[in-house]
Design a protein around this motif. Structure first.
Motif, PDB file in Angstrom:
ATOM      1  N   MET A  85       0.834  -1.202   0.000  1.00  0.00           N
ATOM      2  CA  MET A  85       0.000   0.000   0.000  1.00  0.00           C
ATOM      3  C   MET A  85       0.872   1.256   0.000  1.00  0.00           C
ATOM      4  SD  MET A  85      -2.931  -1.104   2.772  1.00  0.00           S
ATOM      5  CE  MET A  85      -4.025   0.208   2.240  1.00  0.00           C
ATOM      6  N   ALA A 108       0.301   5.578   1.244  1.00  0.00           N
ATOM      7  CA  ALA A 108      -0.615   6.495   1.931  1.00  0.00           C
ATOM      8  C   ALA A 108       0.150   7.746   2.355  1.00  0.00           C
ATOM      9  CB  ALA A 108      -1.242   5.821   3.150  1.00  0.00           C
ATOM     10  N   TYR A 110      -4.742   8.708   7.583  1.00  0.00           N
ATOM     11  CA  TYR A 110      -4.084   8.842   6.284  1.00  0.00           C
ATOM     12  C   TYR A 110      -5.098   9.272   5.214  1.00  0.00           C
ATOM     13  CZ  TYR A 110      -0.821   5.700   8.711  1.00  0.00           C
ATOM     14  OH  TYR A 110       0.010   5.104   9.629  1.00  0.00           O
ATOM     15  N   VAL A 168      -5.016   6.985   0.272  1.00  0.00           N
ATOM     16  CA  VAL A 168      -4.597   5.602   0.532  1.00  0.00           C
ATOM     17  C   VAL A 168      -4.940   4.739  -0.678  1.00  0.00           C
ATOM     18  CG1 VAL A 168      -4.818   3.623   2.063  1.00  0.00           C
ATOM     19  CG2 VAL A 168      -5.029   5.942   2.987  1.00  0.00           C
ATOM     20  N   SER A 169      -3.979   3.936  -1.136  1.00  0.00           N
ATOM     21  CA  SER A 169      -4.210   3.054  -2.285  1.00  0.00           C
ATOM     22  C   SER A 169      -3.501   1.729  -2.076  1.00  0.00           C
ATOM     23  CB  SER A 169      -3.709   3.690  -3.577  1.00  0.00           C
ATOM     24  OG  SER A 169      -4.423   4.860  -3.901  1.00  0.00           O
ATOM     25  N   THR A 228      -9.500   7.251   2.586  1.00  0.00           N
ATOM     26  CA  THR A 228      -8.950   7.524   3.917  1.00  0.00           C
ATOM     27  C   THR A 228      -8.920   6.246   4.746  1.00  0.00           C
ATOM     28  OG1 THR A 228     -11.145   8.153   4.741  1.00  0.00           O
ATOM     29  CG2 THR A 228      -9.715   9.929   3.953  1.00  0.00           C
ATOM     30  N   THR A 241       4.590  10.803   2.877  1.00  0.00           N
ATOM     31  CA  THR A 241       4.008   9.673   2.150  1.00  0.00           C
ATOM     32  C   THR A 241       4.856   8.438   2.429  1.00  0.00           C
ATOM     33  OG1 THR A 241       3.110  11.089   0.408  1.00  0.00           O
ATOM     34  CG2 THR A 241       3.390   8.759  -0.117  1.00  0.00           C
ATOM     35  N   ILE A 301      -5.811   0.163   9.035  1.00  0.00           N
ATOM     36  CA  ILE A 301      -4.605  -0.517   8.577  1.00  0.00           C
ATOM     37  C   ILE A 301      -4.013  -1.264   9.776  1.00  0.00           C
ATOM     38  CG2 ILE A 301      -2.256  -0.166   7.732  1.00  0.00           C
ATOM     39  CD1 ILE A 301      -3.391   2.389   6.308  1.00  0.00           C
TER      40      ILE A 301
END
Length: 247
Positions: free
Chosen positions: A159, A161, A183, A186-187, A197, A216, A237
């Protein structure tokens, strides 16, 4: 003999090795950084003083302990840490006495307030009667379409973020609030999925990175649908690892 106070975990992550257990206990502050092996822990509460062992965790804020009768119980690590102090039993008795006195005072105050309210309230017969006025029907607002539910992967994923803010949330098992990181952007990088988020606990591992708002980071973690208390953040997370700052 079964313990009636236990909160059984619906599911949890069990420790596969003693090394995993040691790392998590150090992160929670239950063991010193120099500890080479675990130690005996005790549950003190509900009139009990019971030996227990830590067998896993639900998330970073919920440890799972097991008693000699094989019953498991969810508990906040900070609360369990407090219980290890020799003075904890005396502290618990003192605070219980204060709570009971406070509850008694509150009950007396509520009774007096209700009696006064009933005395001051006018009787229904003395109230003037009036004809109800019919309000015109208001048009219904159109329903906002819901965003499609995000399909979250079951295991750990890579990930990225950006730190949006640092916050605290109430902890009903300890005297202090829990620190968290919120965060944005977020991906999941593989497969590429936008999350939006999310949040995580501000653990000792994260604090070592000395993160600031706007930083980041990339990491591997498990993401679950768990809303942050008092914040509109729908995903959590869990246990980020291989964390790197993006320069």
């Amino acid at each position: 003999m079964e313990h009636s106070f236990t909160i059984e975990p619906a599911s949890y992550y069990a420790f596969d090795t003693e090394s995993d257990l040691l790392d998590k206990c150090k992160e929670w502050g239950l063991l010193s950084e120099k500890a080479a092996k675990t130690k005996s822990f005790y549950y003190k509460g509900n009139g009990k003083h019971l030996a227990c062992s830590i067998v896993g965790y639900v998330d970073d804020m919920t440890a799972v302990i097991e008693f000699d009768n094989q019953q498991r119980h969810c508990i906040h690590p900070s609360y369990l840490k407090e219980m290890q102090a020799a003075s904890y039993s005396q502290k618990l008795v003192t605070s219980t006495d204060v709570e009971q006195e406070g509850a008694s005072d509150t009950a007396d105050g509520e009774t007096t307030a209700k009696a006064q309210s009933a005395k001051d309230k006018p009787s229904a017969e003395a109230a003037p009667k009036s004809k109800p006025v019919k309000e015109p029907a208001q048009p219904k607002a159109p329903k906002t379409p819901r965003a499609p539910k995000l399909e979250l992967p079951e295991g750990k994923v890579s990930m990225i973020a950006t730190v949006k803010e640092f916050a605290t949330v109430p902890n009903h098992f300890a005297d202090t609030d829990d620190e968290v990181i919120i965060y944005e952007a977020v991906s999941i990088t593989d497969p590429e999925t936008e999350v939006g988020t999310a949040w995580s606990s501000h653990s000792n591992t994260m604090k070592k990175l000395e993160l600031e708002v706007g930083d980041t980071i990339t990491f591997d973690a498990k993401i679950v649908a768990k809303k942050l208390t008092k914040h509109p953040v729908p995903y959590k997370i869990n246990n980020p690892a291989k964390i790197n700052k993006v320069k």
